[in-house]
Design a protein around this motif. Structure first.
Motif, PDB file in Angstrom:
ATOM      1  N   LEU A   1       0.682  -1.411  -0.425  1.00 54.67           N
ATOM      2  CA  LEU A   1      -0.198  -0.695   0.545  1.00 54.67           C
ATOM      3  C   LEU A   1       0.902   1.490  -0.158  1.00 54.67           C
ATOM      4  O   LEU A   1       1.981   1.218   0.438  1.00 54.67           O
ATOM      5  CB  LEU A   1      -1.373  -0.369   1.491  1.00 54.67           C
ATOM      6  N   VAL A   2       0.532   2.293  -1.008  1.00 53.35           N
ATOM      7  CA  VAL A   2       1.165   4.075  -0.750  1.00 53.35           C
ATOM      8  C   VAL A   2       0.516   4.368  -0.943  1.00 53.35           C
ATOM      9  O   VAL A   2      -0.232   4.443  -1.565  1.00 53.35           O
ATOM     10  CB  VAL A   2       2.130   3.843  -2.240  1.00 53.35           C
ATOM     11  N   VAL A   3       1.001   5.571   0.121  1.00 51.41           N
ATOM     12  CA  VAL A   3      -0.126   6.596   0.148  1.00 51.41           C
ATOM     13  C   VAL A   3       0.940   7.647   0.008  1.00 51.41           C
ATOM     14  O   VAL A   3       1.721   8.062   0.861  1.00 51.41           O
ATOM     15  CB  VAL A   3      -0.699   6.375   1.650  1.00 51.41           C
ATOM     16  N   LEU A   4       0.026   8.683  -0.871  1.00 51.99           N
ATOM     17  CA  LEU A   4       0.941   9.926  -1.061  1.00 51.99           C
ATOM     18  C   LEU A   4      -0.302  11.009  -1.317  1.00 51.99           C
ATOM     19  O   LEU A   4      -1.088  10.938  -1.758  1.00 51.99           O
ATOM     20  CB  LEU A   4       1.098   9.310  -2.630  1.00 51.99           C
ATOM     21  N   ASP A   5       0.525  11.900   0.255  1.00 47.98           N
ATOM     22  CA  ASP A   5      -0.279  12.778   0.989  1.00 47.98           C
ATOM     23  C   ASP A   5       0.007  14.135   0.201  1.00 47.98           C
ATOM     24  O   ASP A   5       1.138  14.408  -0.159  1.00 47.98           O
ATOM     25  CB  ASP A   5       0.119  12.524   2.251  1.00 47.98           C
TER      26      ASP A   5
END
Length: 697
Positions: free
Chosen positions: A474-478
């Motif tokens: 999972l990649v979270v790009l904020d």
């Protein structure tokens, strides 16, 4: 008799302190004590006592101070201690045993300490040395450059001792003590890289990986903003060491792994449990404006295989869903996409534990069931054979980061090969994060040796996609600014999923990468009152429900603004909600009141407006003059003085940035808080809010 330089200048005999007189007399004594048993020329004393041209009678003044000091020391029994203040021509000599000077004793104790070779002995020695300090060095002397330089040199020695004490505790495995010692010094000296590096290592070894990484990014931002330089070798070395250790699952001693894992690439400020922001400068936090999904969204379990504890307000405790997967490697109720081997794909080159770089779960997370359910539908869809991508978009302060991070913690078990997080700083005070920087951090977290991290963004992106091609990640790009910033960071494997948060809709990602938008709206009266109740206690809100509803309206239903209002009430426990509502009715004060230290709705809006073109900023400013915030394209053109085509294009861009809402065809609205901010920027709103730097994304 004892002489003190490490704090206010003082001379004590037994329990009594001698009266030293005015600042210049104390300064003469300090200069003599800084050079004990050494002749100090009269001219040097004169140059140190007066910043500008000394008066004609300066020699007489100095001689008078020396005479009074000599008499004061004699009255204190100086002769019995072997102390003599002598005159040698046009110079003076303070003859005394140097161990009577606290700065000398400090230096001897520090020299005796060996933090690495003999840490058990070093700790008491260094503690005794630091205990000699009673405040800033040379307090009470004149404010001339020579004394400022001397005080700075002594402070540098103190900080070196603090770092040494931290290393000694660390060598003994006492990382909590090391972190406590280094923290306050780091707060007061945020640009001292060696100090920050030591604090980062101490925090990491206590299991606070997220805080450790936050310190790196905060310091990096400060170095760039204030000095225009990048982190040095020591700070960067500590950062890479933590990422490698996290990727390998090692480096921690005597500390349990925190539920949220390590915070990802982008933090500057300690996560703000009551803030609703992820600041563009790298500060993490989340506006807890929603409850974990229930009903249509599958309810996950915690690391023990049990369902999370249900809170009194009907919410899943965030920490209960942030741990490792259940006993079968998946979250209960999630699809089979969460199952399978970890990193078994070809070319992974990975050993050790997977990276867990999520920020800690948002505090007091309420509501948002529909949005969490939508994320579950998008990100766990294994039918397309593609890597799913969701864009959580909405206005500043609406809680996008909170929603994305909450979902990521709830479904971490569906991604056993790790979770990556990065703040792209798209709406921060500084420059946005370049893809090469984020990719480098990701590759290090995935176990790539530093020397094998490509320097170009294109090569790093290719390597990243290759490494994760067969992983369940999972990649979270904020806090993304544009689709172009995001594309190089997207994993390509069908079992990977990506969540992007932005104030922009990122239509480009929808067009080219089949991103699925998940929009966040402001809170209604019931949800907003529930958030206030979670922050203040339900009884305080229940005693005046009408005032609670008014507060929600005055805050435009924005979680960030409501949290700031709750902070004002928390600091004033005797205030009723109606009193704050009355204060907020004053539009000149509203933005200032809706700020809490480093978090504020005005600062959040400022980051959005800063990304606008000059034309669009002028259009927004013109729209702010609308009487009720409702208008159409014709009225907007009249207010701005633009032609219809130019106005329509500008309205479309402002709508995409969520600074304006299009409620229906050619029906636009601008929120009250946005209007107030835009008016303040024009200088029409009276008091302008300057409190807070959190961007509230």
């Amino acid at each position: 008799m004892e002489f003190s330089l490490l704090g206010p200048i003082a001379v004590t005999t037994g329990s009594a302190e001698l009266s030293l007189g005015p600042a210049k007399r104390r300064s003469v004594l300090a200069l003599l004590l800084l050079q004990p048993n050494t002749t100090v020329p009269l001219e040097q004393l004169i140059d140190s006592l007066w910043e500008e041209e000394p008066p004609e009678h300066s020699r007489t003044v100095v001689q008078g101070h020396v005479s009074r000091l000599r008499a004061t020391l004699a009255e204190g029994g100086a002769e019995a201690y072997g102390i003599e203040l002598a005159t040698h021509g046009s110079a003076y000599l303070l003859r005394l045993p140097e161990e009577l000077i606290d700065a000398h004793r400090f230096g001897e104790l520090v020299a005796l300490a060996r933090p690495e070779a003999a840490p058990a002995d070093a700790v008491p020695l260094l503690r005794e040395a630091l205990g000699l300090w009673r405040g800033p060095a040379l307090t009470g002397t004149v404010t001339s450059p020579p004394f400022a330089a001397a005080a700075h040199a002594l402070e540098e020695r103190r900080l070196t001792a603090v770092e040494a004490l931290g290393r000694a505790h660390g060598t003994l495995g006492e990382h909590e003590q090391a972190a406590a010692i280094l923290y306050s010094a780091a707060v007061n000296h945020p640009l001292r890289e060696g100090l920050i590096a030591g604090l980062m290592r101490a925090l990491f070894h206590t299991g606070r990986q997220s805080d450790a990484l936050e310190w790196f990014h905060r310091t990096r931002r400060l170095l760039n903003e204030e000095l225009g330089v990048d982190p040095g070798e020591r700070l960067r070395g500590a950062y890479e060491e933590i990422l490698r250790a996290e990727a390998a699952g090692g480096g921690r001693t005597g500390a349990a792994r925190p539920a949220g894992g390590a915070r990802g690439t982008g933090g500057a400020s300690g996560g703000t449990p009551s803030g609703g922001t992820s600041s563009g400068g790298g500060r993490y936090g989340a506006s807890g404006d929603s409850r974990p999904a229930t009903g249509s969204a599958a309810r996950p379990v915690d690391g023990t295989g049990r369902a999370p504890v249900q809170g009194s307000a009907g919410t899943d405790e965030a920490h209960g869903a942030a741990g490792a997967p259940g006993s079968d490697g998946t979250k209960q109720g999630t699809p089979a996409a969460g199952r399978g081997g970890s990193g078994s794909g070809s070319g992974s080159g990975r050993t050790g534990a997977p990276p867990r770089l999520l920020p800690r779960p948002p505090a007091r997370f309420l509501g948002r069931e529909a949005q969490l359910a939508a994320l579950t539908t998008v990100l766990t869809d294994g039918t397309t054979g593609e890597s799913p991508l969701a864009v959580v978009a909405g206005p500043a302060g609406v809680g996008k980061t909170a929603c994305a991070v909450q979902w990521a913690h709830l479904y971490a078990g569906s991604f056993p090969d790790g979770q990556l997080f990065a703040d792209l700083r798209g709406f921060g005070e500084g420059d946005e994060a370049p893809p090469a920087e984020i990719l480098g951090d990701f590759l290090l977290a995935l176990g790539t040796p530093p020397e094998r991290v490509p320097s170009s963004a294109q090569a790093a992106s290719a390597l990243f996609r290759s490494l994760v091609a067969e992983r369940r990640l999972l990649v979270v790009l904020d806090n993304a600014r544009s689709s172009a910033q995001v594309r190089p960071l997207l994993p390509g494997g069908p079992h990977c999923a990506t969540v992007v948060t932005s104030r922009s809709r990122l239509d480009g990602l929808v067009a080219t990468d089949c991103a699925r938008p998940v929009g966040l709206q402001t809170l209604g009266h019931e949800e907003g009152a529930a958030l206030l109740g979670a922050m203040l206690g339900p009884d305080r809100v229940a005693e005046d429900p009408a005032a609670a509803r008014e507060l929600v309206d005055l805050c435009d239903g924005l979680p960030l603004a409501l949290r700031a209002a709750a902070a004002q009430l928390t600091a004033r426990p005797r205030w009723r909600l109606a009193r704050l509502a009355a204060a907020l009715r004053d539009e000149r004060r509203r933005l200032a009141l809706l700020s809490a230290e480093d978090t504020g709705i005005a600062a959040a809006l400022r980051m959005s407006v800063a990304r606008l073109s000059a034309d669009d900023a002028r259009l927004l400013s013109a729209l702010a003059t609308s009487a009720d915030g409702h208008l159409n394209a014709s009225l907007a053109a009249a207010l701005a003085g633009y032609d219809p085509e130019r106005t329509q294009d500008g309205l479309d861009r402002l709508t995409e940035m969520h600074l304006v809402d299009e409620e229906a065809t050619d029906v636009y609205t601008i929120s009250t808080l946005t209007q107030l901010f835009a008016r303040d920027e024009r200088g029409e709103g009276g008091e302008s809010d300057t409190g807070g730097t959190g961007d509230g994304s």
